[in-house]
Design a protein around this motif. Sequence first.
Motif, PDB file in Angstrom:
ATOM      1  N   THR A 114      16.561   0.939   2.707  1.00 49.96           N
ATOM      2  CA  THR A 114      15.892  -0.245   3.242  1.00 49.96           C
ATOM      3  C   THR A 114      14.576   0.088   3.948  1.00 49.96           C
ATOM      4  N   PRO A 115      14.519   1.072   4.860  1.00 53.50           N
ATOM      5  CA  PRO A 115      13.218   1.383   5.461  1.00 53.50           C
ATOM      6  C   PRO A 115      12.231   1.958   4.454  1.00 53.50           C
ATOM      7  N   ALA A 116      12.731   2.593   3.396  1.00 52.83           N
ATOM      8  CA  ALA A 116      11.824   3.063   2.346  1.00 52.83           C
ATOM      9  C   ALA A 116      11.162   1.880   1.643  1.00 52.83           C
ATOM     10  N   VAL A 117      11.935   0.829   1.379  1.00 51.42           N
ATOM     11  CA  VAL A 117      11.373  -0.372   0.766  1.00 51.42           C
ATOM     12  C   VAL A 117      10.351  -1.017   1.701  1.00 51.42           C
ATOM     13  N   SER A 118      10.677  -1.106   2.976  1.00 47.29           N
ATOM     14  CA  SER A 118       9.725  -1.674   3.937  1.00 47.29           C
ATOM     15  C   SER A 118       8.429  -0.879   3.951  1.00 47.29           C
ATOM     16  N   ALA A 119       8.552   0.443   3.872  1.00 43.93           N
ATOM     17  CA  ALA A 119       7.361   1.298   3.873  1.00 43.93           C
ATOM     18  C   ALA A 119       6.541   1.094   2.601  1.00 43.93           C
ATOM     19  N   LEU A 120       7.204   0.892   1.480  1.00 49.54           N
ATOM     20  CA  LEU A 120       6.486   0.594   0.242  1.00 49.54           C
ATOM     21  C   LEU A 120       5.811  -0.772   0.316  1.00 49.54           C
ATOM     22  N   LEU A 121       6.493  -1.760   0.886  1.00 50.02           N
ATOM     23  CA  LEU A 121       5.879  -3.073   1.095  1.00 50.02           C
ATOM     24  C   LEU A 121       4.626  -2.943   1.969  1.00 50.02           C
ATOM     25  N   ALA A 122       4.716  -2.124   3.003  1.00 53.75           N
ATOM     26  CA  ALA A 122       3.568  -1.916   3.877  1.00 53.75           C
ATOM     27  C   ALA A 122       2.424  -1.256   3.117  1.00 53.75           C
ATOM     28  N   ARG A 123       2.739  -0.264   2.314  1.00 53.09           N
ATOM     29  CA  ARG A 123       1.703   0.433   1.549  1.00 53.09           C
ATOM     30  C   ARG A 123       0.982  -0.509   0.593  1.00 53.09           C
ATOM     31  N   GLU A 124       1.736  -1.403  -0.062  1.00 53.85           N
ATOM     32  CA  GLU A 124       1.162  -2.263  -1.089  1.00 53.85           C
ATOM     33  C   GLU A 124       0.566  -3.564  -0.545  1.00 53.85           C
ATOM     34  N   CYS A 125       1.046  -4.039   0.604  1.00 58.01           N
ATOM     35  CA  CYS A 125       0.678  -5.386   1.060  1.00 58.01           C
ATOM     36  C   CYS A 125      -0.099  -5.428   2.368  1.00 58.01           C
ATOM     37  N   ALA A 126      -0.174  -4.333   3.107  1.00 63.01           N
ATOM     38  CA  ALA A 126      -0.938  -4.327   4.350  1.00 63.01           C
ATOM     39  C   ALA A 126      -2.420  -4.453   4.039  1.00 63.01           C
ATOM     40  N   ALA A 127      -3.171  -4.971   5.006  1.00 55.61           N
ATOM     41  CA  ALA A 127      -4.612  -5.101   4.826  1.00 55.61           C
ATOM     42  C   ALA A 127      -5.253  -3.723   4.712  1.00 55.61           C
ATOM     43  N   PRO A 128      -6.347  -3.612   3.971  1.00 56.42           N
ATOM     44  CA  PRO A 128      -7.035  -2.322   3.867  1.00 56.42           C
ATOM     45  C   PRO A 128      -7.397  -1.779   5.247  1.00 56.42           C
ATOM     46  N   GLY A 129      -7.125  -0.499   5.453  1.00 54.70           N
ATOM     47  CA  GLY A 129      -7.455   0.122   6.732  1.00 54.70           C
ATOM     48  C   GLY A 129      -6.492  -0.194   7.856  1.00 54.70           C
TER      49      GLY A 129
END
Length: 347
Positions: free
Chosen positions: A137-152
Amino acid sequence: MTTPAANTPAPTADSSPHISAGDTTLRLLSTSDLAGIDITLTNVVDTVESAYRTLAAGRSDNPRKLTVKPADGHSVSYAMLGRDGSRDVVAVKTSYKHGLDKGRQEQHYYTALTLYDDVTGLPIAMMDCGRIGSLRTPAVSALLARECAAPGARSALVIGTGTQGRLAPPFLLTTLPGLDRLMLFGTHPEGIDAVRAQLHAHFPDRKLEVVTDVRAAAADADIVLATAGAHTPAAVEADALRPGALAILVGHGLAPSTLHRADRVVATSEAQMKVTGTDMADADGSLPAVDTEFPQVLAGTAPGRTAPEQRIFAYNSGLVVTDIALGHRFAQLAIEQGLGTRVPLWR
């Protein structure tokens, strides 16, 4: 516990032979069996990501989960069946939590995963799925963050200090090493200590900032990851989020407005969000439509975000294909190390 020093190679679909031994005895892998297996955070992330990509390619099956819950809400049970097309593994996962009307110490939680080799037709293993879920589950959250967080993106707020909250910071740093401010809101001192310990184990040079004003912290965060239990006092509203913020929901800690007023909604599975996300429904009992599902984002067929200023809501509901992939990896490692107990269940 995972350790950065563990030299575990990243898995591939054909990285090892099928691990059934040619008979129908079932290998049981207990909590203690799995606890002693070293696996890197990067290995976990890669395994989970590969499961999503295989699903997006149409090679895996992940039907909607089944749910049973009594009228008084004191327990909840889930059953999930799936097939991983790159590993040729079929599995069934069950989860049962009792005491939802009580404090954390009085609750009981049991989850199990049974794997079958879809080439040989033989059982691989049945295992406690607690550690699988605590990593997946935290791995998925981290992938979501990598793909969906704003640039920078540079700052993240984690809400909650339970199982998911404890591994959230190191997994976020695994996929977004540029984060330089890690904030934590929690109400249990022992949980806060546990989050600090996990961060130190994986990233000993990084610091954790414990916050008491969750609204103010959310306003300073590029990423807000809500992992808290149902009794958390935190309920971050949409108007507390800065432009471009990414709000990820795993447990509790975000108010429904963060979903309903989001500029874009991403879910690991829209069908599962409708099953497990009912507490985020509006006054009419409705949930907004999902703009895209996460497997398509990882596959590159849909964007995670389409503008830097978008406020994005991401719903992290576990897909059984990720349990299968990570469970299979643990089964491989356990068998290599001679762990587990063989049981002639079908004799």
